[in-house]
Design a protein around this motif. Structure first.
Motif, PDB file in Angstrom:
ATOM      1  N   LYS A  53       0.837  -1.201   0.000  1.00 27.51           N
ATOM      2  CA  LYS A  53       0.000   0.000   0.000  1.00 27.51           C
ATOM      3  C   LYS A  53       0.877   1.259   0.000  1.00 27.51           C
ATOM      4  N   ILE A  54       0.517   2.209  -0.860  1.00 27.00           N
ATOM      5  CA  ILE A  54       1.263   3.468  -0.990  1.00 27.00           C
ATOM      6  C   ILE A  54       0.360   4.612  -0.565  1.00 27.00           C
ATOM      7  N   LEU A  55       0.889   5.488   0.287  1.00 28.54           N
ATOM      8  CA  LEU A  55       0.147   6.666   0.742  1.00 28.54           C
ATOM      9  C   LEU A  55       0.823   7.922   0.186  1.00 28.54           C
ATOM     10  N   VAL A  56       0.059   8.719  -0.536  1.00 31.16           N
ATOM     11  CA  VAL A  56       0.562   9.989  -1.068  1.00 31.16           C
ATOM     12  C   VAL A  56       0.189  11.078  -0.058  1.00 31.16           C
ATOM     13  N   TYR A  57       1.195  11.737   0.494  1.00 29.84           N
ATOM     14  CA  TYR A  57       1.033  12.655   1.629  1.00 29.84           C
ATOM     15  C   TYR A  57       1.474  14.051   1.210  1.00 29.84           C
ATOM     16  N   GLY A  58       0.628  15.063   1.463  1.00 23.45           N
ATOM     17  CA  GLY A  58       1.024  16.415   1.099  1.00 23.45           C
ATOM     18  C   GLY A  58       0.442  17.466   2.006  1.00 23.45           C
ATOM     19  N   ASP A  59       1.019  18.651   1.940  1.00 19.42           N
ATOM     20  CA  ASP A  59       0.585  19.770   2.772  1.00 19.42           C
ATOM     21  C   ASP A  59      -0.795  20.258   2.339  1.00 19.42           C
ATOM     22  N   TYR A  60      -1.383  21.161   3.149  1.00 24.15           N
ATOM     23  CA  TYR A  60      -2.764  21.596   2.935  1.00 24.15           C
ATOM     24  C   TYR A  60      -2.886  22.877   2.112  1.00 24.15           C
ATOM     25  N   ASP A  61      -1.764  23.425   1.626  1.00 26.47           N
ATOM     26  CA  ASP A  61      -1.859  24.646   0.822  1.00 26.47           C
ATOM     27  C   ASP A  61      -1.952  24.295  -0.663  1.00 26.47           C
ATOM     28  N   HIS A  79      -1.332   6.797  11.192  1.00 29.63           N
ATOM     29  CA  HIS A  79      -2.403   6.387  10.267  1.00 29.63           C
ATOM     30  C   HIS A  79      -1.859   5.412   9.226  1.00 29.63           C
ATOM     31  N   ALA A  80      -0.676   5.706   8.701  1.00 29.49           N
ATOM     32  CA  ALA A  80      -0.075   4.816   7.705  1.00 29.49           C
ATOM     33  C   ALA A  80       0.241   3.454   8.298  1.00 29.49           C
ATOM     34  N   ALA A  81       0.864   3.440   9.472  1.00 30.31           N
ATOM     35  CA  ALA A  81       1.244   2.169  10.090  1.00 30.31           C
ATOM     36  C   ALA A  81       0.016   1.336  10.457  1.00 30.31           C
ATOM     37  N   GLU A  82      -0.992   1.992  11.014  1.00 29.31           N
ATOM     38  CA  GLU A  82      -2.201   1.268  11.450  1.00 29.31           C
ATOM     39  C   GLU A  82      -2.996   0.709  10.275  1.00 29.31           C
ATOM     40  N   ASN A  83      -2.795   1.289   9.097  1.00 30.41           N
ATOM     41  CA  ASN A  83      -3.546   0.838   7.918  1.00 30.41           C
ATOM     42  C   ASN A  83      -2.659   0.128   6.899  1.00 30.41           C
ATOM     43  N   ASP A  84      -1.514  -0.344   7.388  1.00 30.49           N
ATOM     44  CA  ASP A  84      -0.637  -1.215   6.597  1.00 30.49           C
ATOM     45  C   ASP A  84      -0.053  -0.569   5.343  1.00 30.49           C
ATOM     46  N   PHE A  85       0.196   0.720   5.381  1.00 28.10           N
ATOM     47  CA  PHE A  85       0.913   1.358   4.284  1.00 28.10           C
ATOM     48  C   PHE A  85       2.406   1.130   4.488  1.00 28.10           C
ATOM     49  N   SER A  86       3.065   0.642   3.451  1.00 25.38           N
ATOM     50  CA  SER A  86       4.499   0.375   3.534  1.00 25.38           C
ATOM     51  C   SER A  86       5.341   1.537   3.034  1.00 25.38           C
ATOM     52  N   LEU A  87       4.719   2.401   2.204  1.00 23.67           N
ATOM     53  CA  LEU A  87       5.466   3.484   1.583  1.00 23.67           C
ATOM     54  C   LEU A  87       4.653   4.764   1.596  1.00 23.67           C
ATOM     55  N   ILE A  88       5.278   5.855   2.031  1.00 25.51           N
ATOM     56  CA  ILE A  88       4.677   7.191   1.951  1.00 25.51           C
ATOM     57  C   ILE A  88       5.492   8.020   0.966  1.00 25.51           C
ATOM     58  N   ILE A  89       4.804   8.612  -0.015  1.00 27.98           N
ATOM     59  CA  ILE A  89       5.430   9.596  -0.890  1.00 27.98           C
ATOM     60  C   ILE A  89       5.009  10.965  -0.362  1.00 27.98           C
ATOM     61  N   ALA A  90       5.951  11.677   0.254  1.00 30.54           N
ATOM     62  CA  ALA A  90       5.657  12.963   0.890  1.00 30.54           C
ATOM     63  C   ALA A  90       5.999  14.093  -0.070  1.00 30.54           C
ATOM     64  N   LEU A  91       5.052  14.997  -0.267  1.00 30.62           N
ATOM     65  CA  LEU A  91       5.189  16.073  -1.243  1.00 30.62           C
ATOM     66  C   LEU A  91       5.124  17.433  -0.574  1.00 30.62           C
ATOM     67  N   ASP A  92       6.023  18.328  -0.979  1.00 29.86           N
ATOM     68  CA  ASP A  92       6.059  19.705  -0.474  1.00 29.86           C
ATOM     69  C   ASP A  92       6.380  19.771   1.011  1.00 29.86           C
ATOM     70  N   CYS A  93       6.969  18.743   1.549  1.00 30.11           N
ATOM     71  CA  CYS A  93       7.341  18.728   2.978  1.00 30.11           C
ATOM     72  C   CYS A  93       8.276  17.549   3.220  1.00 30.11           C
ATOM     73  N   GLY A  94       8.905  17.550   4.411  1.00 26.14           N
ATOM     74  CA  GLY A  94       9.674  16.390   4.835  1.00 26.14           C
ATOM     75  C   GLY A  94      11.173  16.567   4.914  1.00 26.14           C
TER      76      GLY A  94
END
Length: 566
Positions: free
Chosen positions: A80-88, A130-145
């Protein structure tokens, strides 16, 4: 407000003369090109004809191969891949682009936008949990990190890998991510350093397309999102950003994605978008989702595949923008009242105002408005989650971040850059911060920086402005930081006919110069000068040149930035 008119130094005369001959344009325009680093025919062709061929190889970016390999591994193993980004705007367009591109090719994906008020900016512990509890193995973090060293270390203990796609400056230590895509990081030789966060996401998609033989056209579908991020995140509109903005504006005007199309409809302007239109028509609506409600609504709009879904989200976002405007106006009026009724605040070289009931989502906008009004470094504070949160804005040439460093003993945290920042403090520290910020600013800011500057590219006569001049000038666009619309100065013009007010405070008039035609002019927020502009009385103007469209009629208009009476 008095403003300083500063005429730029002329470029090298021989270079200007040669370029003018090579391009068959006036020396006025070739001088401006040379001032902007365009000194040869080939550089001018690149500047005037942006093309997808001018985009850099994405694999020139450090860690790009590692990022693509990790995504391929996740897809091959159905992780599972989670795409993570800021709110702006930059964050939400980034998420929309990367999620849309990859979800067309892989279904085991979701996206995540942190709550502005509960989680704050950047990578949050809540998001990692949230990622760990829902079995996401990879986060692609955008505009932050790029500075989230502790958060990435925490994620690693939970077996969650990160690919960081950021465009901010790195700290002393890089996070232990699988890959860090950031042209500004150490040991990255990528030739252009000023990409937006969404621009980094675009390069990730471009690299994946190269490896998997996906036609570039399938990546170019998302250039409208990139152009929105470039415009609204106030990055440099030079080099590769200018190419991306040009291509993206073409897509906005000819074939926008469904979400952008609906956003344009609710904004009430359906065509002929330029960078300024994106900033003032589309950006505030996308931002309003996160300021007033939930930024996920903005992503849902931008990834919509059906017009009905997009129209519903577009209407909701437009409603949130109306609410945002109400908060904005109310708080601005209250802040102006606080300052105007306090002789101590009026006399200061900085502005700090606090009201615990102000809406946190709009205090950055209010800080910008107060900076425009009083033209000095400004901080607007309100209560949030038991603390006091603030947004700060600066004036041209003054390093706001350094000023906040001088107050760091009173702050829980702060971050940002030279001209904009956010901060948090304990409520009891507000009075001390107000005093300390004024002390730091007043001891470090030169008086001339407290007078707004108009930077003028060239002095010309009105007779210089003809159809060819305007046609070439239009090709300087898209405009933005480091490539602003050229500002011209003309002396001894006079009103032709009679000047008038548009609305309560804008001037509308025609001006002439000896031997010239009359040019239509608009001068925003300069209505107080109306009594001084008498027929036949000369004055000087500085202005940009633009096209005015009224009932399908297109005319050249001067947008007056300053009027200097004799």
């Amino acid at each position: 407000m008095n403003k300083r008119w500063v005429l730029k130094d002329a470029a090298d005369a021989e270079t200007v003369k040669n370029l003018s001959a090579d391009l068959n344009i006036s020396t006025v325009l070739s001088n401006i090109l040379v001032q902007r680093g365009v000194t040869s025919f080939e550089e001018a062709r690149y500047f005037f004809r942006p093309s997808e061929l001018h985009l850099h190889d994405p694999f020139l970016m450090a860690d790009m191969e590692k990022a693509i390999n990790r995504i391929d591994e996740a897809i091959a193993q159905n992780q599972k891949i989670l795409v993570y980004g800021d709110y702006d705007v930059d964050g939400t367009t980034s998420v929309a682009l990367v999620y849309s591109f990859f979800s067309k090719r892989y279904s085991n994906m979701e996206y995540y936008i942190p709550d502005r008020y509960k989680e704050g900016y950047g990578i949050s512990t809540q998001g990692i949990d949230h990622a760990a509890e829902n079995d996401f193995s990879l986060i692609i973090a955008l505009d932050c990190g790029i500075k989230s060293v502790d958060k990435i270390a925490y994620a690693n203990t939970l077996g969650v890998d990160f690919i960081i796609c950021d465009h901010h400056l790195a700290g002393d230590e890089l996070p232990a991510a699988v890959a860090i895509l950031d042209p500004k990081r150490p040991q990255c030789d990528y030739p252009y350093k000023e990409l937006s966060g969404c621009g980094i996401g675009f390069k990730l998609a471009q690299a994946y397309a190269v490896v998997h033989d996906i036609p570039f056209g399938e990546v170019a579908e998302y250039l409208d999102l990139v152009a929105i991020s470039v415009a609204c995140d106030i990055v440099h509109v030079t080099g590769e950003n200018r190419v991306l903005a040009h291509l993206g504006l073409t897509k906005i005007n000819e074939a926008p994605c469904i979400g952008v199309k609906m956003l344009m409809e609710v904004a009430g302007k359906g065509k002929d978008y330029n960078i300024s239109d994106v900033v003032f028509q589309l950006g505030p609506r996308i931002n309003a989702a996160g300021r007033i409600d939930d930024a996920k609504h903005a992503v849902q709009l931008l990834i919509a595949c059906h017009e009905d879904d997009a129209r519903e989200k577009g209407d909701l976002i437009n409603l949130r923008n109306v609410e945002r405007k109400g908060h904005d106006q109310q708080i601005t009026d209250e802040a102006l009242s606080i300052i105007d009724n306090d002789d101590v605040l009026i006399a200061r070289k900085s502005t700090v105002v606090f009201n615990e009931n102000w809406h946190k989502g709009v205090i950055g906008i209010v800080a910008s408005r107060l900076t425009e009004k009083y033209y000095r470094p400004t901080v607007v504070l309100t209560r949030s989650n038991g603390h006091v949160a603030g947004s700060a804005r600066s004036v041209l040439g003054y390093d706001l971040y350094e000023a906040l460093c001088g107050c760091s003993d009173l702050l829980i945290q702060f971050g940002g850059h030279k001209y904009a920042a956010g901060l948090t403090m304990e409520p009891e520290n507000v009075p001390a911060f107000m005093a300390k910020f004024e002390e730091v600013v007043s001891s470090t800011i030169p008086d001339e920086l407290l007078v707004q500057q108009i930077s003028i590219d060239a002095e010309i006569s009105l007779t210089d402005i003809d159809a060819k001049f305007f046609r070439v000038l239009n090709q300087f666009a898209p405009f933005g930081p480091e490539n602003m619309a050229p500002v011209f100065m003309t002396r001894n013009v006079y009103v032709s006919g009679a000047a008038s007010l548009v609305g309560a405070k804008h001037l509308k008039m025609f001006v002439m110069q000896s031997g010239s035609s009359a040019f239509s002019c608009i001068a925003f927020n300069q209505g107080e000068l109306l009594p001084e502009l008498k027929n036949g009385v000369p004055f000087d103007i500085c202005y940009t040149i633009e096209e005015n469209v009224w009932r399908e009629q297109r005319t050249i208009q001067l947008n007056i930035k300053g009027i200097r009476l004799k």
